[in-house]
Design an enzyme around this catalytic site. Structure first.
Site, PDB file in Angstrom:
ATOM      1  N   CYS A   1      34.954  38.823  75.886  1.00 22.85           N
ATOM      2  CA  CYS A   1      34.027  39.353  74.752  1.00 22.85           C
ATOM      3  C   CYS A   1      34.160  38.648  73.401  1.00 22.85           C
ATOM      4  O   CYS A   1      32.977  38.174  73.016  1.00 22.85           O
ATOM      5  CB  CYS A   1      34.284  41.067  74.350  1.00 22.85           C
ATOM      6  SG  CYS A   1      35.205  41.976  75.762  1.00 22.85           S
TER       7      CYS A   1
ATOM      8  N   ARG B   1      45.377  38.559  83.020  1.00 22.94           N
ATOM      9  CA  ARG B   1      45.767  39.626  82.524  1.00 22.94           C
ATOM     10  C   ARG B   1      47.435  40.034  83.000  1.00 22.94           C
ATOM     11  O   ARG B   1      47.498  39.725  84.435  1.00 22.94           O
ATOM     12  CB  ARG B   1      45.173  40.915  82.754  1.00 22.94           C
ATOM     13  CG  ARG B   1      43.922  40.922  82.162  1.00 22.94           C
ATOM     14  CD  ARG B   1      43.026  42.252  82.541  1.00 22.94           C
ATOM     15  NE  ARG B   1      41.687  41.915  81.824  1.00 22.94           N
ATOM     16  CZ  ARG B   1      40.616  42.763  82.098  1.00 22.94           C
ATOM     17  NH1 ARG B   1      40.621  43.889  82.616  1.00 22.94           N
ATOM     18  NH2 ARG B   1      39.460  42.338  81.446  1.00 22.94           N
TER      19      ARG B   1
ATOM     20  N   GLN C   1      35.561  37.446  86.025  1.00 20.98           N
ATOM     21  CA  GLN C   1      34.448  38.520  85.700  1.00 20.98           C
ATOM     22  C   GLN C   1      33.060  38.275  85.870  1.00 20.98           C
ATOM     23  O   GLN C   1      32.994  37.092  85.181  1.00 20.98           O
ATOM     24  CB  GLN C   1      34.829  39.413  84.540  1.00 20.98           C
ATOM     25  CG  GLN C   1      36.125  40.062  84.394  1.00 20.98           C
ATOM     26  CD  GLN C   1      36.166  40.744  82.992  1.00 20.98           C
ATOM     27  OE1 GLN C   1      36.266  39.884  82.134  1.00 20.98           O
ATOM     28  NE2 GLN C   1      36.328  41.888  82.971  1.00 20.98           N
TER      29      GLN C   1
ATOM     30  N   ASP D   1      30.774  38.726  83.790  1.00 21.00           N
ATOM     31  CA  ASP D   1      30.812  39.688  82.619  1.00 21.00           C
ATOM     32  C   ASP D   1      29.400  39.176  81.715  1.00 21.00           C
ATOM     33  O   ASP D   1      29.052  38.062  82.128  1.00 21.00           O
ATOM     34  CB  ASP D   1      32.027  38.942  81.937  1.00 21.00           C
ATOM     35  CG  ASP D   1      32.586  39.937  80.890  1.00 21.00           C
ATOM     36  OD1 ASP D   1      31.937  41.315  80.822  1.00 21.00           O
ATOM     37  OD2 ASP D   1      33.536  39.841  80.216  1.00 21.00           O
TER      38      ASP D   1
ATOM     39  N   HIS E   1      27.424  40.412  77.852  1.00 21.28           N
ATOM     40  CA  HIS E   1      27.483  41.153  76.510  1.00 21.28           C
ATOM     41  C   HIS E   1      26.176  41.253  76.223  1.00 21.28           C
ATOM     42  O   HIS E   1      25.382  40.114  76.009  1.00 21.28           O
ATOM     43  CB  HIS E   1      28.448  40.906  75.764  1.00 21.28           C
ATOM     44  CG  HIS E   1      29.967  40.808  76.095  1.00 21.28           C
ATOM     45  ND1 HIS E   1      30.666  39.819  76.841  1.00 21.28           N
ATOM     46  CD2 HIS E   1      30.598  41.818  75.959  1.00 21.28           C
ATOM     47  CE1 HIS E   1      31.670  40.561  77.237  1.00 21.28           C
ATOM     48  NE2 HIS E   1      31.892  41.458  76.656  1.00 21.28           N
TER      49      HIS E   1
ATOM     50  N   LYS F   1      30.354  55.166  78.624  1.00 19.71           N
ATOM     51  CA  LYS F   1      30.127  54.253  79.656  1.00 19.71           C
ATOM     52  C   LYS F   1      29.585  54.906  80.457  1.00 19.71           C
ATOM     53  O   LYS F   1      29.665  56.055  80.954  1.00 19.71           O
ATOM     54  CB  LYS F   1      31.234  53.267  79.863  1.00 19.71           C
ATOM     55  CG  LYS F   1      32.344  54.257  80.490  1.00 19.71           C
ATOM     56  CD  LYS F   1      33.543  53.309  81.143  1.00 19.71           C
ATOM     57  CE  LYS F   1      34.704  54.292  81.538  1.00 19.71           C
ATOM     58  NZ  LYS F   1      35.605  53.739  82.305  1.00 19.71           N
TER      59      LYS F   1
ATOM     60  N   HIS G   1      29.108  45.944  76.888  1.00 18.74           N
ATOM     61  CA  HIS G   1      29.716  45.394  77.875  1.00 18.74           C
ATOM     62  C   HIS G   1      29.364  45.632  79.082  1.00 18.74           C
ATOM     63  O   HIS G   1      29.080  46.752  79.414  1.00 18.74           O
ATOM     64  CB  HIS G   1      31.266  45.520  77.777  1.00 18.74           C
ATOM     65  CG  HIS G   1      31.822  45.594  76.593  1.00 18.74           C
ATOM     66  ND1 HIS G   1      32.701  44.406  76.270  1.00 18.74           N
ATOM     67  CD2 HIS G   1      32.109  46.364  75.460  1.00 18.74           C
ATOM     68  CE1 HIS G   1      33.397  44.569  75.070  1.00 18.74           C
ATOM     69  NE2 HIS G   1      32.879  45.914  74.698  1.00 18.74           N
TER      70      HIS G   1
HETATM   71 ZN   LIG Z   1      33.462  42.537  77.216  1.00 15.24          ZN
END
Ligand SMILES: [Zn+2]
Ligand SMILES: [Zn+2]
Length: 673
Positions: free
Chosen positions: A366, A395, A413, A415, A417, A501, A547
């Site tokens: 992010c 992580r 990910q 991912d 945004h 979410k 996200h």
């Molecule tokens: Zn994010």
């Protein structure tokens, strides 16, 4: 004698003497119902203030049966006298809540059997779980498989003796004294902590007695379909540092058929285990030398990954996302601005010092995307800005929880945004859901469940964002799901502190749910980073941020796919699509031509020219789960054909090579499953 009124689920009202039990009412309705009944749910007709004695919160933690399961009332023993006007439902094995009561009673039966065989064990807790129950014990020697077999047999003996489960009330001091004499220190602790004065609720099964709120099934003979499964380590109260206990797990269902199905599913899960298949099919590995939780993608795995990623990137561009790439390490200060250095610290690798500045291996994508958004002033005309990245993050996960591809320390990910204006959120959420559908269709899933996690509106102080933000975002999520006709479960208080979410869980080939897609609002980061856009009014406004990840991570989704397909990938994903098998060396020239033709046409073909019998080659190709085997001999060479054998469909007969190629092309292009 005073009478009370019992309202049944169909609305019928029965007048019965005060103190009548649910068991008696079941008997009046029909002997069959009385036979099937396991437990009852009652809802007092008038609010009487405090909970009745039968649900007093003197519960051991095991007794946290969700007594508000369907929103009202509470569960009671069939033998409990009813002492006011109530609505009554008599629950049978058809009710999920009743099965949990049965499982809880099975946990008591387990403890009773263990105590009978090993009188010196110390008792912990024994709650029901989704597929059965467990009970925690302290015992010097570990329980062996032979012990489990003996315990299970003892449980069966006791079950068939039909021992009643009886409720007893003891004064708290007496309860503690009893456990002290019995040298059950953990139980003493529970009673001291949890029992509400003056009376404490116990349940007995023969000689066995347990501090427990209940309810329980009337007697042990209803516990028929169960099996002790395993022993695992557990800490008292789940806290590291507390005494180590041995947790015996059991599976328990109402019927033998349900239990058999469950055990079959476990076998099937073992057969599909992605860690085993990953090695057998040479797809990936984890190398102790390199460190736990870090994935090595082998050529075949990497090839599948390429197919997955190619599809995804094309879809992203088609759906109006921009692809970006951001660094793997960034200044620690950035993670202070985002807040991760605080609330996410325990999931992050430690900082790396370079030229007296701390850098952080990224746990999230992010902040990187935010910096790209912020790199220049944005106008409302550009919104929504959708930035997507196959972003690799690291992580810190404890080594004990790492699991193949599913729980790792480094992963990529899928991912993205989305930065948008408030009036755009519904269409953005809808587009995310549509994208999630495309993932399911493309990768061969047709069942799923959707959950909407909302905040706990009674505690706004625990959340970022205003009530307006939350209401607007939650109704956008809800309206979109409703509009699309997607059934969903709304869970209050489950949202992260920064926004509501939607989670989509896929159901795989053997019925297991997998958390996959998340669409998550964020009321926190835009403010922390001072994100802006220039609105139509010429003023600066803060954009909304979402996200979203569809697969979650490439690694995890790959693991799920391996298990879903049991390693037999459809042709468009398979690392080798066709294995060419010459009948004998004599035909190796034609086999080479076939292989070369396939490769030239863009397919992943492989020639098995080992000096082995055809049967052995077929078996190997079968074990490698290659979709097509093309067997070629004299007849085929002469006619320009191939004899096609499919991985699961078997022999499909001879086909002209050109026809096979055009069929395969169609399958691959349409990504047929
Ligand atoms: Zn994010
Ligand atoms: Zn209990």
């Amino acid at each position: 004698m005073e009478n009370i009124h019992i309202t049944m689920p169909d609305g019928a009202v029965r007048e019965v003497p005060l103190g009548t039990t649910a068991a008696e009412i079941a008997q009046q309705i029909s002997p069959r119902l009385a036979k099937e009944a396991l437990v009852a749910r009652i809802t007092p007709m008038k609010k009487t203030g405090g909970a009745p004695a039968s649900t007093s919160p003197d519960a051991a933690p095991e007794a946290v049966l969700d007594s508000a399961g369907n929103g009202e009332g509470f569960l009671v023993d069939l033998r409990a006298p009813i002492d006011e006007d109530v609505r009554l439902a008599i629950l049978t094995p058809k009710d999920a809540e009743a099965i949990q009561v049965l499982r809880h009673s099975a946990a008591h039966l387990l403890a009773a059997a263990v105590l009978d065989l090993f009188p010196n064990v110390k008792l912990g807790i024994g709650p029901p779980i989704d597929t059965g129950f467990f009970y925690d014990f302290v015992r010097e020697e570990p329980f062996t498989p032979e012990d489990l077999a003996r315990i299970e047999k003892k449980m069966r003996d006791m079950a068939s003796q039909d021992i009643p489960n009886e409720r007893k009330m003891l004064p708290k001091a007496e309860a503690i004294e009893m456990y002290r004499k019995w040298d059950q220190g953990f139980k003493c602790e529970l009673v001291e902590e949890r029992a509400i004065e003056p009376m404490v609720s116990f349940y007995t099964t023969g000689k066995f007695m347990d501090f427990c709120r209940g309810p329980h099934i009337p007697s042990t003979n209803r516990i028929k379909a169960f099996k002790l499964m395993s022993v695992a380590g557990a800490y008292w109260k789940g806290q590291e540092g507390n005494p180590q206990m041995q947790r015996i797990y059991g599976a328990c269902f109402y019927t033998q058929q349900e239990l058999d199905e469950y055990l079959h599913k476990l076998e099937e899960a073992k057969r599909r285990d992605h860690r085993r298949l990953g090695a057998e099919l040479d797809l990936f590995s984890v190398q102790e030398e390199a460190g736990p939780g870090l994935i090595f993608w082998h050529p075949k795995g990497a090839l599948i990954r390429k197919q997955m990623e190619d599809w995804l990137r094309d879809e992203l561009l088609r759906r109006g996302y921009d692809l970006v790439v951001t660094p793997h390490i960034m200044r620690l200060d950035l993670w202070k601005t985002s807040g991760h250095a605080g609330f996410y610290k325990e999931n992050m690798f430690g900082p790396i010092e370079v030229e007296k500045t701390d850098y952080q291996l990224k746990p999230m994508n992010c902040p990187g995307h935010i910096l790209i958004y912020k790199s220049r002033l944005r106008s409302y005309r550009e919104l929504p800005v959708r930035l997507a990245e196959l972003g690799t993050v690291y992580r810190y996960e404890r080594s004990g929880v790492l699991h193949g591809l599913l729980r790792v320390r480094g992963f990529t990910q899928d991912d993205a945004h989305i930065f948008c204006m408030p009036e755009q959120i519904e269409s953005e959420v809808e587009a995310c859901i549509d994208f999630a559908y495309a993932v399911m269709q493309t990768f061969g899933f047709d069942k799923y469940v959707v959950e909407l996690s909302d905040w706990d509106a009674k505690h706004p102080e625990n959340y970022a964002g205003s009530a307006d933000d939350w209401n607007r975002a939650t109704s956008a999520l809800q309206n979109t799901l409703t509009k699309l006709g997607v059934p969903f479960k709304r869970i209050e208080g489950e949202a992260a502190f920064y926004g509501p979410k939607i989670d989509v869980k896929l159901i795989d080939a053997i019925g297991r749910p997998w958390q996959l897609t998340t669409v998550q609002f964020d009321f926190n980061l835009p403010g922390r980073f001072g994100l802006e856009y220039v609105g139509e009014d010429g003023n600066r406004h803060q954009p909304l941020m979402v996200h979203r990840a569809l697969w979650g991570s490439v690694e995890r989704f790959f693991g799920i796919l391996i298990e879903h397909y049991a390693g037999a990938f459809p042709a468009w994903l398979a690392p080798v699509q066709a294995e060419v098998l010459p009948l004998s060396e004599k035909f190796s020239e034609y086999a080479k031509t076939v292989t070369a033709t396939l490769k030239e046409a863009g397919f992943r073909a492989h020639l098995d020219d080992r000096n082995e019998k055809l049967q052995a080659k077929i078996r190997d190709a079968q074990l490698q789960k290659i979709p097509y085997m093309l067997i070629v001999g004299g007849k085929e060479a002469e006619a320009g054909t191939v004899s096609v054998r499919h991985q699961s469909k078997g022999d499909l007969g001879p086909r002209p090579l050109a026809e096979f190629i055009s069929d395969l092309r169609h399958q691959v292009q349409s990504r047929a499953i």
